[in-house]
Each structure stands twice: as C-alpha cells, then as structure tokens.
Design a protein around this motif. Structure first.
Motif, PDB file in Angstrom:
ATOM      1  N   UNK A  80       0.878  -1.156   0.000  1.00  0.00           N
ATOM      2  CA  UNK A  80       0.000   0.000   0.000  1.00  0.00           C
ATOM      3  C   UNK A  80       0.920   1.212   0.000  1.00  0.00           C
ATOM      4  N   UNK A  81       1.161   1.760  -1.187  1.00  0.00           N
ATOM      5  CA  UNK A  81       2.076   2.894  -1.291  1.00  0.00           C
ATOM      6  C   UNK A  81       1.453   4.161  -0.732  1.00  0.00           C
ATOM      7  N   UNK A  82       0.211   4.426  -1.095  1.00  0.00           N
ATOM      8  CA  UNK A  82      -0.475   5.628  -0.634  1.00  0.00           C
ATOM      9  C   UNK A  82      -1.956   5.331  -0.434  1.00  0.00           C
ATOM     10  N   UNK A  83      -2.511   5.922   0.604  1.00  0.00           N
ATOM     11  CA  UNK A  83      -3.944   5.930   0.818  1.00  0.00           C
ATOM     12  C   UNK A  83      -4.257   7.307   1.388  1.00  0.00           C
ATOM     13  N   UNK A 111       0.168 -11.019   2.097  1.00  0.00           N
ATOM     14  CA  UNK A 111       0.947 -10.118   2.942  1.00  0.00           C
ATOM     15  C   UNK A 111       0.898  -8.713   2.363  1.00  0.00           C
ATOM     16  N   UNK A 112       0.363  -7.784   3.162  1.00  0.00           N
ATOM     17  CA  UNK A 112       0.342  -6.375   2.796  1.00  0.00           C
ATOM     18  C   UNK A 112       1.403  -5.644   3.606  1.00  0.00           C
ATOM     19  N   UNK A 113       2.014  -4.625   2.993  1.00  0.00           N
ATOM     20  CA  UNK A 113       2.969  -3.768   3.697  1.00  0.00           C
ATOM     21  C   UNK A 113       2.639  -2.314   3.421  1.00  0.00           C
ATOM     22  N   UNK A 114       2.963  -1.458   4.388  1.00  0.00           N
ATOM     23  CA  UNK A 114       2.871  -0.016   4.204  1.00  0.00           C
ATOM     24  C   UNK A 114       3.773   0.653   5.229  1.00  0.00           C
ATOM     25  N   UNK A 115       3.976   1.952   5.080  1.00  0.00           N
ATOM     26  CA  UNK A 115       4.778   2.744   6.017  1.00  0.00           C
ATOM     27  C   UNK A 115       4.042   4.029   6.343  1.00  0.00           C
ATOM     28  N   UNK A 116       4.346   4.596   7.506  1.00  0.00           N
ATOM     29  CA  UNK A 116       3.798   5.904   7.867  1.00  0.00           C
ATOM     30  C   UNK A 116       4.765   6.592   8.824  1.00  0.00           C
ATOM     31  N   UNK A 117       4.784   7.927   8.815  1.00  0.00           N
ATOM     32  CA  UNK A 117       5.679   8.656   9.725  1.00  0.00           C
ATOM     33  C   UNK A 117       5.371   8.344  11.183  1.00  0.00           C
ATOM     34  N   UNK A 118       6.400   8.324  12.001  1.00  0.00           N
ATOM     35  CA  UNK A 118       6.261   7.958  13.410  1.00  0.00           C
ATOM     36  C   UNK A 118       5.363   8.911  14.192  1.00  0.00           C
ATOM     37  N   UNK A 119       5.326  10.179  13.792  1.00  0.00           N
ATOM     38  CA  UNK A 119       4.608  11.194  14.559  1.00  0.00           C
ATOM     39  C   UNK A 119       3.111  11.231  14.267  1.00  0.00           C
ATOM     40  N   UNK A 120       2.684  10.589  13.198  1.00  0.00           N
ATOM     41  CA  UNK A 120       1.291  10.725  12.773  1.00  0.00           C
ATOM     42  C   UNK A 120       0.410   9.722  13.512  1.00  0.00           C
TER      43      UNK A 120
END
Length: 166
Positions: A80-83, A111-120
C-alpha cells in the motif's frame, strides 16, 4: 453513503494528485510548526504510479472523488504505497471503506505492507487499530529504509507495517 472504489482514470489524475498532496501536507502540518517543505512531491506519486504492478484507485462517495489509493501487487505480496482521504472529509469512515475494498479486490494478497511517519498518531491508529496492521520495523538514521529515496539520511522517521491475511 454511496461508496465505490474504482480504477483511477486519466481524467481524474490531476485532482487525485492535488488532493493527495494536500491531505499529506495538511496532515503533517498538524504535527509540525512552521512546516516549509513539501511532504509529498509529485515525483513520489509518479514513481508509485509507474511501478511494475501498480494499480491506482479513486474513492467516489456520493458521486464525488473523496480519496484514493495506490497499491503495488506482486503475486501474493501487496504494497500500500499511498492511501488518502480528501482534506475536510476525514473521520467519516472513508479511509476504512477504501482499505476494505482494496482487500476485497485483492484476495490473492497474503501479505500487505505499508509505512507511515512515526509522529502521525492518526495514521498509527488507523493502520493498527482499524485495519489490523502490525508495526514490524522502525526506520531512522541508524536503520534507513532500503526503499528510501536516493540521498535519504534516515532523518524522516517511519514505521513499517505488515498485515498477514488469513
């Protein structure tokens, strides 16, 4: 609420990119005073859109484009690159509907992967508590993401999430 997750059409691309960039920018501005950098350059969106296996979706709610996503499917693995949900329309369940529809459209993904900033914290809550992802890695200057843009020094801190499907 009449919701549809549809393939993104060329005619919607400019609005899709603008709304995504605005949502990411305003989301980051909520956590960082005097934000003077562009959070999501168009080049990052274009890179995702042009990746092998990329599929872009638009979320149409009551006839209006109110969000979307870009996923990259490689067999049983999905990124999941962007949502995003259009600014001003969050907290109405649209993000959850987008994610649920993506899962339904891609039953082959185990298997799904994504990333998000730590502060959000809003995103952390969404991915962990609403979508069922688990935090599995923390990217930082001592542990830089292997997918980081060239020249990234790791100062942008991110969590990587995984969701294993049953």
């Amino acid at each position: 609420m009449d919701f549809h997750l549809l393939p993104l059409e060329e005619a919607d691309l400019t609005k899709f990119k603008h709304d995504m960039q605005e949502a990411f920018q305003l989301g980051a501005a909520a956590w960082e005073e005097n934000l003077d950098e562009e959070i999501l350059p168009e080049s990052h969106i274009n890179k995702s859109l042009s990746a092998k296996g990329a599929i872009a979706y638009k979320a149409v709610v009551d006839g209006e484009l109110l969000g979307g996503a870009i996923v990259v499917i490689n067999g049983e693995h999905g990124d999941l690159d962007f949502l995003y949900v259009k600014s001003g329309t969050q907290s109405k369940g649209i993000g959850q509907m987008i994610w649920n529809a993506i899962e339904e459209k891609h039953p082959e993904v185990t298997l799904w992967e994504t990333c998000t900033p730590y502060f959000d914290t809003r995103n952390l809550h969404f991915y962990i508590n609403r979508c069922g992802f688990s935090a599995v890695e923390f990217y930082n200057p001592k542990h830089i993401s292997p997918n980081a843009p060239e020249g990234d020094d790791g100062s942008d801190l991110f969590f990587r999430f995984e969701k294993r499907m049953k």
